[in-house]
Design a protein around this motif. Structure first.
Motif, PDB file in Angstrom:
ATOM      1  N   GLY A  10     -29.095  27.044  64.198  1.00 38.13           N
ATOM      2  CA  GLY A  10     -29.117  25.949  65.156  1.00 38.13           C
ATOM      3  C   GLY A  10     -30.532  25.610  65.567  1.00 38.13           C
ATOM      4  N   LEU A  11     -30.628  24.862  66.646  1.00 36.12           N
ATOM      5  CA  LEU A  11     -31.920  24.429  67.180  1.00 36.12           C
ATOM      6  C   LEU A  11     -32.297  25.320  68.363  1.00 36.12           C
ATOM      7  CD1 LEU A  11     -34.223  22.316  67.293  1.00 36.12           C
ATOM      8  CD2 LEU A  11     -32.727  20.963  68.786  1.00 36.12           C
ATOM      9  N   VAL A  12     -33.505  25.822  68.352  1.00 40.01           N
ATOM     10  CA  VAL A  12     -33.979  26.694  69.423  1.00 40.01           C
ATOM     11  C   VAL A  12     -35.438  26.357  69.712  1.00 40.01           C
ATOM     12  CG1 VAL A  12     -34.631  28.530  67.813  1.00 40.01           C
ATOM     13  CG2 VAL A  12     -34.119  29.100  70.196  1.00 40.01           C
ATOM     14  N   ARG A  13     -35.851  26.557  70.941  1.00 37.66           N
ATOM     15  CA  ARG A  13     -37.242  26.297  71.312  1.00 37.66           C
ATOM     16  C   ARG A  13     -38.126  27.477  70.907  1.00 37.66           C
ATOM     17  NH1 ARG A  13     -38.425  22.560  76.033  1.00 37.66           N
ATOM     18  NH2 ARG A  13     -36.560  21.286  76.229  1.00 37.66           N
ATOM     19  N   ALA A  14     -39.378  27.185  70.672  1.00 33.35           N
ATOM     20  CA  ALA A  14     -40.337  28.240  70.359  1.00 33.35           C
ATOM     21  C   ALA A  14     -40.339  29.285  71.479  1.00 33.35           C
ATOM     22  CB  ALA A  14     -41.721  27.649  70.186  1.00 33.35           C
ATOM     23  N   GLY A  15     -40.372  30.536  71.064  1.00 35.11           N
ATOM     24  CA  GLY A  15     -40.312  31.636  72.026  1.00 35.11           C
ATOM     25  C   GLY A  15     -38.911  32.131  72.285  1.00 35.11           C
ATOM     26  N   GLY A  16     -37.929  31.372  71.832  1.00 37.60           N
ATOM     27  CA  GLY A  16     -36.541  31.740  72.069  1.00 37.60           C
ATOM     28  C   GLY A  16     -36.010  32.719  71.042  1.00 37.60           C
ATOM     29  N   SER A  17     -34.709  32.988  71.161  1.00 37.90           N
ATOM     30  CA  SER A  17     -34.049  33.966  70.289  1.00 37.90           C
ATOM     31  C   SER A  17     -32.804  33.356  69.665  1.00 37.90           C
ATOM     32  CB  SER A  17     -33.649  35.207  71.088  1.00 37.90           C
ATOM     33  OG  SER A  17     -34.778  35.860  71.622  1.00 37.90           O
ATOM     34  N   GLN A  18     -32.416  33.924  68.548  1.00 39.99           N
ATOM     35  CA  GLN A  18     -31.189  33.502  67.876  1.00 39.99           C
ATOM     36  C   GLN A  18     -30.701  34.681  67.038  1.00 39.99           C
ATOM     37  OE1 GLN A  18     -31.675  29.602  66.638  1.00 39.99           O
ATOM     38  NE2 GLN A  18     -29.499  29.210  66.522  1.00 39.99           N
ATOM     39  N   ARG A  19     -29.392  34.784  66.892  1.00 42.83           N
ATOM     40  CA  ARG A  19     -28.832  35.830  66.051  1.00 42.83           C
ATOM     41  C   ARG A  19     -27.989  35.211  64.946  1.00 42.83           C
ATOM     42  NH1 ARG A  19     -24.701  40.851  67.360  1.00 42.83           N
ATOM     43  NH2 ARG A  19     -23.161  39.149  67.389  1.00 42.83           N
ATOM     44  N   LEU A  20     -28.325  35.579  63.728  1.00 42.71           N
ATOM     45  CA  LEU A  20     -27.558  35.140  62.572  1.00 42.71           C
ATOM     46  C   LEU A  20     -26.581  36.231  62.167  1.00 42.71           C
ATOM     47  CD1 LEU A  20     -30.375  33.561  60.355  1.00 42.71           C
ATOM     48  CD2 LEU A  20     -29.066  32.518  62.224  1.00 42.71           C
ATOM     49  N   SER A  21     -25.431  35.805  61.653  1.00 46.75           N
ATOM     50  CA  SER A  21     -24.428  36.748  61.148  1.00 46.75           C
ATOM     51  C   SER A  21     -24.104  36.412  59.708  1.00 46.75           C
ATOM     52  CB  SER A  21     -23.142  36.666  61.986  1.00 46.75           C
ATOM     53  OG  SER A  21     -23.386  36.963  63.337  1.00 46.75           O
ATOM     54  N   CYS A  22     -23.744  37.425  58.965  1.00 45.34           N
ATOM     55  CA  CYS A  22     -23.325  37.240  57.575  1.00 45.34           C
ATOM     56  C   CYS A  22     -22.123  38.149  57.344  1.00 45.34           C
ATOM     57  CB  CYS A  22     -24.449  37.586  56.614  1.00 45.34           C
ATOM     58  SG  CYS A  22     -23.960  37.554  54.869  1.00 45.34           S
ATOM     59  N   VAL A  23     -20.978  37.532  57.099  1.00 46.15           N
ATOM     60  CA  VAL A  23     -19.751  38.289  56.861  1.00 46.15           C
ATOM     61  C   VAL A  23     -19.503  38.379  55.363  1.00 46.15           C
ATOM     62  CG1 VAL A  23     -17.280  38.433  57.263  1.00 46.15           C
ATOM     63  CG2 VAL A  23     -18.784  37.560  59.059  1.00 46.15           C
ATOM     64  N   ALA A  24     -19.292  39.593  54.895  1.00 40.59           N
ATOM     65  CA  ALA A  24     -18.998  39.833  53.487  1.00 40.59           C
ATOM     66  C   ALA A  24     -17.509  40.071  53.307  1.00 40.59           C
ATOM     67  CB  ALA A  24     -19.779  41.037  52.979  1.00 40.59           C
ATOM     68  N   SER A  25     -16.971  39.552  52.211  1.00 35.65           N
ATOM     69  CA  SER A  25     -15.567  39.776  51.886  1.00 35.65           C
ATOM     70  C   SER A  25     -15.450  40.041  50.393  1.00 35.65           C
ATOM     71  CB  SER A  25     -14.707  38.584  52.303  1.00 35.65           C
ATOM     72  OG  SER A  25     -15.117  37.413  51.626  1.00 35.65           O
TER      73      SER A  25
END
Length: 124
Positions: A10-25
């Protein structure tokens, strides 16, 4: 066969945080390690982080060391990428990938299965 699905971009401001997920099947028992890569427009796909599926050392690109953390939850067949102190230069399409044997973690050619990618945009 293993299938990978990323989410969390997504969109986030500099200095911010984000968490990505990857689901395997699928045949997840065959996975040796999982990696995160990213690709910005006009640039080659580059290594971000990797972790063995059964645990152990984590591997990071110098550009993200100290800011990003890779982790896994085998019970959920999920790998995460926690991204802190984000910078505009972190803007890219982020992919997770699976490899099925030991060896290098750093090259896209070491991985055989890829997700569709999730876009991360960091505004200044």
């Amino acid at each position: 066969q293993v299938q990978l699905v990323e989410s969390g971009g997504g969109l986030v401001r500099a200095g911010g945080s984000q968490r990505l997920s990857c689901v395997a099947s699928g045949r997840t028992f065959s996975i040796y390690a999982m990696g995160w890569f990213r690709q910005a427009p006009g640039k080659e796909r580059e290594f971000v982080a990797a972790i063995p599926w059964s645990g152990g050392n984590e591997y990071y690109a110098d550009s993200v060391k100290g800011r990003f953390t890779i982790s896994r939850d085998n019970a959920r067949n999920t790998v995460y990428l926690q991204m802190n102190s984000l910078k505009p230069e972190d803007t890219a399409l982020y992919y997770c990938a699976a490899k099925y044997s030991s060896g290098s973690y750093y090259s896209p050619g070491d991985y055989r299965t890829w997700g569709q990618g999730t876009q991360v945009t960091v505004s200044s």
